[in-house]
Design an enzyme around this catalytic site. Structure first.
Site, PDB file in Angstrom:
ATOM      1  N   ASP A  89       1.264  -1.240   0.123  1.00 22.94           N
ATOM      2  CA  ASP A  89       0.384  -0.510   0.038  1.00 22.94           C
ATOM      3  C   ASP A  89       0.445   1.390  -0.019  1.00 22.94           C
ATOM      4  O   ASP A  89       2.122   1.278   0.363  1.00 22.94           O
ATOM      5  CB  ASP A  89      -0.845  -0.097   1.453  1.00 22.94           C
ATOM      6  CG  ASP A  89      -0.457  -0.059   2.432  1.00 22.94           C
ATOM      7  OD1 ASP A  89       1.091   0.325   2.750  1.00 22.94           O
ATOM      8  OD2 ASP A  89      -1.306   0.183   3.887  1.00 22.94           O
ATOM      9  N   ASP A 261      -7.708  -7.206   0.244  1.00 21.48           N
ATOM     10  CA  ASP A 261      -7.182  -7.701   1.403  1.00 21.48           C
ATOM     11  C   ASP A 261      -8.300  -7.922   2.965  1.00 21.48           C
ATOM     12  O   ASP A 261      -8.431  -6.371   2.441  1.00 21.48           O
ATOM     13  CB  ASP A 261      -5.759  -7.118   1.512  1.00 21.48           C
ATOM     14  CG  ASP A 261      -6.045  -5.076   1.800  1.00 21.48           C
ATOM     15  OD1 ASP A 261      -5.646  -4.910   2.989  1.00 21.48           O
ATOM     16  OD2 ASP A 261      -6.345  -4.595   1.002  1.00 21.48           O
ATOM     17  N   CYS A 299     -13.623 -28.633   7.903  1.00 23.87           N
ATOM     18  CA  CYS A 299     -12.049 -27.612   7.120  1.00 23.87           C
ATOM     19  C   CYS A 299     -11.461 -28.278   6.714  1.00 23.87           C
ATOM     20  O   CYS A 299     -11.050 -28.986   7.889  1.00 23.87           O
ATOM     21  CB  CYS A 299     -12.634 -26.412   8.183  1.00 23.87           C
ATOM     22  SG  CYS A 299     -10.609 -25.515   7.865  1.00 23.87           S
ATOM     23  N   CYS A 301      -8.618 -27.589   6.882  1.00 21.82           N
ATOM     24  CA  CYS A 301      -6.963 -27.092   7.800  1.00 21.82           C
ATOM     25  C   CYS A 301      -6.165 -28.229   9.227  1.00 21.82           C
ATOM     26  O   CYS A 301      -7.004 -29.398   9.577  1.00 21.82           O
ATOM     27  CB  CYS A 301      -6.927 -25.957   7.893  1.00 21.82           C
ATOM     28  SG  CYS A 301      -7.458 -25.466   9.862  1.00 21.82           S
ATOM     29  N   CYS A 304      -7.450 -28.333  12.292  1.00 26.03           N
ATOM     30  CA  CYS A 304      -8.942 -28.618  12.202  1.00 26.03           C
ATOM     31  C   CYS A 304      -9.727 -30.286  11.911  1.00 26.03           C
ATOM     32  O   CYS A 304      -9.871 -30.710  12.364  1.00 26.03           O
ATOM     33  CB  CYS A 304     -10.638 -27.923  11.659  1.00 26.03           C
ATOM     34  SG  CYS A 304     -10.784 -26.676  11.662  1.00 26.03           S
ATOM     35  N   HIS A 330      -5.975 -21.380  11.172  1.00 24.00           N
ATOM     36  CA  HIS A 330      -7.240 -21.957  10.376  1.00 24.00           C
ATOM     37  C   HIS A 330      -7.682 -20.750   9.692  1.00 24.00           C
ATOM     38  O   HIS A 330      -8.468 -20.905   8.945  1.00 24.00           O
ATOM     39  CB  HIS A 330      -7.821 -22.044  11.671  1.00 24.00           C
ATOM     40  CG  HIS A 330      -9.537 -21.886  11.593  1.00 24.00           C
ATOM     41  ND1 HIS A 330     -10.343 -23.378  10.661  1.00 24.00           N
ATOM     42  CD2 HIS A 330     -10.393 -21.713  11.922  1.00 24.00           C
ATOM     43  CE1 HIS A 330     -11.132 -22.864  10.569  1.00 24.00           C
ATOM     44  NE2 HIS A 330     -11.638 -22.145  10.823  1.00 24.00           N
TER      45      HIS A 330
HETATM   46 ZN   LIG Z   1      -9.542 -25.166  10.865  1.00 22.60          ZN
END
Ligand SMILES: [Zn+2]
Length: 375
Positions: A89, A261, A299, A301, A304, A330
């Site tokens: 930016d 963003d 999820c 990830c 999780c 996460h």
């Molecule tokens: Zn997750």
């Protein structure tokens, strides 16, 4: 940088930004690396979440450690060990947020560092120089973020100053990096359209929409985005700055936005708010103290896949550093999965179905401005 629009579905766009440092698939979410780090995440973690581009902050890096030091150490990519593209930016938004610590005139902005009170100056020319020193792949023009609320006259004065600064930014931009213009004009459609057409006349590699998500009602943001949708050049990337919540990103994608963003996924994670496919979950709630469930069953990830809500609840309560690491991981992963699902749905011509499912899982009804997707 080169932008390729692959396909469209119900106004949503699936595209690709091609850089020497790699490809960024759009719609894209850029995690914010304020001080040369996405808070609590190592670069390898950020890569695992599927992130393809980061945002770096001119304002913070010019003050700490200083852009000339970063340049001496090989640029921001090298400094933070991130090899993929970086957008920086211009510092305009942060100096504007300083209030009384900043004095704006035609030349630029004189301000005092919130860290140590030292005096600094940012202008279109110095901002371009700093972003070049950092080695940015996408440089943003130096603009004034129009305050909210603003009368037509105030917004017009501010937007015209930003246009003069846009010309100076373009003239002093001396690298191969892409340069994006920023549409201002407050909540006034006429000013927004004027700002956009003047920026297009100057000519930029991409067009950002600034001055939204500054405290205005959601209807105002939607009205401005809907109105700009048909005027933004289709062959350039469209970037909505600083937005935000998953539902706002989904709506903005429906209005043809390609890039986003926001600090929300990492900041809210540290404050106990986990973002999931069924909405927000406050891990501090007592109900999670003994829950063996993962944060979000759908999820993929690693948090999780392994940890329980009870463990995260305990880490947060014990003020353990690992809590910030796992929760930020996460949340960032959730955002990148959301973007991936949207990209897939646009490719398959199923964006409308995606949006309906998104609201169904959150047990919310489709907002009025997305009703056209129901047909
Ligand atoms: Zn997750």
């Amino acid at each position: 940088m080169n932008f390729e629009l692959i396909t469209e579905d119900h106004g949503a766009r699936r595209g690709q930004l091609n850089f020497a440092r790699g490809v960024v698939n759009t719609p894209a979410f850029m995690p914010v690396g304020t001080a040369g780090t996405v808070k609590a995440l190592e670069v390898s973690n950020v890569l695992e979440t599927g992130s393809e581009i980061l945002l770096g902050n001119t304002f913070h890096l010019m003050l700490k450690p200083g852009d000339t030091i970063v340049k001496k150490l090989g640029g921001l990519h090298r400094f933070m060990q991130w090899e993929k593209p970086i957008l920086t930016d211009s510092g305009g938004f942060q100096v504007w947020s300083l209030g009384k610590l900043a004095k704006i005139n035609e030349e630029g902005v004189h301000f005092k560092s919130p860290y140590d009170g030292s005096k600094h100056f940012l202008s279109p020319e110095t901002s371009m120089e700093i972003q070049n020193n950092l080695g940015s792949d996408i440089v943003m023009i130096f603009d004034e973020c129009t305050p909210y609320p603003a009368t037509f006259e105030e917004a017009q004065r501010s937007m015209e100053l930003s246009l003069r600064w846009a010309k100076r930014s373009k003239q002093s931009h001396g690298s191969d990096a892409a340069l994006f213009g920023i549409v201002q004009g407050g909540m006034h459609e006429d000013l927004r359209k004027h700002s956009l057409s003047e920026l297009m006349a100057i000519g930029f590699d991409g067009y950002a929409i600034g001055g939204l998500s500054v405290g205005e009602p959601k209807e105002d943001m939607v009205r401005i985005l809907q109105d700009l949708q048909t005027h933004l050049p289709p062959d350039s990337p469209h970037y909505l700055m600083g937005v935000g919540k998953p539902e706002d990103i989904v709506s903005a994608v429906a209005f043809g936005i390609d890039m986003f963003d926001c600090v929300l996924p990492t900041r809210n994670a540290r404050n106990g708010q986990l973002i999931t496919s069924f909405g927000e979950l406050n891990i501090r709630n007592a109900e999670h103290a003994q829950s063996s469930q993962p944060v979000d069953e759908s999820c993929a990830c690693k948090v999780c896949q392994g940890y329980s809500r009870a463990y995260l609840h305990h880490l947060d309560k014990s003020k353990e550093m690992l809590y910030s690491i796992l929760s930020s991981y996460h949340n960032t992963f959730y955002y990148q999965s959301l973007m991936q699902s949207m990209r897939d749905s646009i490719e398959q011509g199923e964006f409308a179905k995606f949006v309906k499912d998104f609201y169904n899982k959150r047990q919310q009804s489709l907002p009025i401005y997305l009703k056209h997707l129901e047909k």
